[in-house]
Design an enzyme around this catalytic site. Sequence first.
Site, PDB file in Angstrom:
ATOM      1  CE  LYS A 118      -3.980  -2.039   1.885  1.00  0.00           C
ATOM      2  NZ  LYS A 118      -3.828  -3.289   2.178  1.00  0.00           N
TER       3      LYS A 118
HETATM    4  C1  LIG Z   1      -4.440  -4.663   1.982  1.00  0.00           C
HETATM    5  C2  LIG Z   1      -4.280  -6.175   1.095  1.00  0.00           C
HETATM    6  C3  LIG Z   1      -4.232  -6.429   0.695  1.00  0.00           C
HETATM    7  C4  LIG Z   1      -5.849  -6.463  -0.761  1.00  0.00           C
HETATM    8  O1  LIG Z   1      -5.353  -5.290  -1.020  1.00  0.00           O
HETATM    9  P1  LIG Z   1      -6.209  -5.325  -2.560  1.00  0.00           P
HETATM   10  O2  LIG Z   1      -5.716  -4.089  -3.527  1.00  0.00           O
HETATM   11  O3  LIG Z   1      -7.404  -4.869  -1.670  1.00  0.00           O
HETATM   12  O4  LIG Z   1      -7.172  -6.328  -2.821  1.00  0.00           O
HETATM   13  C5  LIG Z   1      -3.450  -8.276   0.514  1.00  0.00           C
HETATM   14  N1  LIG Z   1      -2.398  -8.023   1.110  1.00  0.00           N
HETATM   15  C6  LIG Z   1      -1.981  -6.768   1.594  1.00  0.00           C
HETATM   16  C7  LIG Z   1      -0.863  -6.851   3.331  1.00  0.00           C
HETATM   17  C8  LIG Z   1      -2.688  -5.970   2.661  1.00  0.00           C
HETATM   18  O5  LIG Z   1      -2.219  -5.211   3.329  1.00  0.00           O
END
Ligand SMILES: *Cc1c(COP(=O)(O)O)cnc(C)c1O
Length: 438
Positions: free
Chosen positions: A107
């Site tokens: 993210k």
């Molecule tokens: C947010 C997140 C996901 C999922 O990602 P999306 O874009 O919501 O599908 C998977 N793994 C981790 C560690 C995350 O923080």
Amino acid sequence: MKLYSTNNKNLNVSFKEAVFNSLPADKGLYMPSIIPKMPADFINNLDKYTLPEIAFEVANHLIGEDIPSADLKMIVEEAINFDAPVVSLNDRTAVLELFHGPSLAFKDFGARFMSRVMAYFSKNEQHPKVLDVLVATSGDTGGAVALGFLGVEGTRVTILYPKGKVSPIQEQQLTRNGQNIRAIEIEGTFDDCQALVKEAFNDQELNKYLRLTSANSINIARLIPQTFYYFNAYAQLLRKGIKDVVFAVPSGNFGNIGAGLLAYKMGLPIKQFLAATNVNDTVPRFLNSGTYEPKQSIQTLSNAMDVGNPSNWVRILDLFGNDSNLLKEIVTAYSYTDEDTRIGIDTLYNKYHYIACPHTAIAYLAAKAYMVENPGQYTTVFLSTAHPCKFPEVFSAEKIAAISIPEQVKELENKPSHKESLGTAYPAFKTWLLSNKL
Ligand SMILES: *Cc1c(COP(=O)(O)O)cnc(C)c1O
């Protein structure tokens, strides 16, 4: 870039408007009116570009009309200042590590880029005002967003989290970074934190004094930078002479895989995307049965993917003209239980001495299943979305001992912690927001 709402193709807003009001009034999601293809020359020569160069070329292609090149270049270079290596496990399997940024999760790409785009637009307004970002978090997700704004001029983050309910590393990230990030521990639940934030956004008086924004997960400025690492992973594979690539993506709100599919629509020649979920399997069920039936989310080991009604799903359908048959040609979905997840973690460790977080292990299982169904054709790359050190509760003592603690965590250990403590009543939160200038 012009954008429409998935509920109204005649709506037409600018990139800046979509960034600051991330949700159209009709409750759809913003999508680019035109998805431009990258020049073939760029795709064929990707192996000659670095990650920041790729990021700039792709961003410039999408939003070059909204942000002049020199500024965009600076935004990209500041935001994407860490690697995203493809690590080979064997001839046909590799892992794309997206956890080398400051919050140790993928993210960071979205949050760091969005924060700088927001700061850029705010700064160029007639009466610039500090941008006050309010975030409620139950742990990982909101924390990464908050950290995305760390040190970004003209912005200030207030992050609310439920007391005693976030992991030690997560709490350190929220309370020890300081600078423009303020953490408030709430004597309540995550829902209480969310209610406080919501009330603040709806409080007209407060909005007269503060320029509030939510840094929402569906913001288009978070989706765009997530395309960068797909192009960059392909570049790394090209350098090894690999062209037939399948990406396995651990999915919750489907923003990550949505960005991959956007990259595909922009001309990245990927053979297949694997949507890997835990038992929150609304999308796999939809692709099998044709009916979209959201359900209450179920708590799992891979908790950042505990989503019963994925918010980015309408975007993905929209990319394929709402034709699920077209979508099924390029997306295969798999879902796994916690028991499967533990097996995935163990297999990776026993076979390759690789320690993966539970989200990553689910993508690995999907990659493995696809390889069995389609032997010998492709190189499968599964995406690692977070560093395993963030989830110590799922690993055996042996594995914990084998996890190397990244610098980002060590640095925080020596820093002092600052947090505010408040109850669940709104007036005290409001007073605090109005009285505490940075
Ligand atoms: C947010 C997140 C996901 C999922 O990602 P999306 O874009 O919501 O599908 C998977 N793994 C981790 C560690 C995350 O923080």
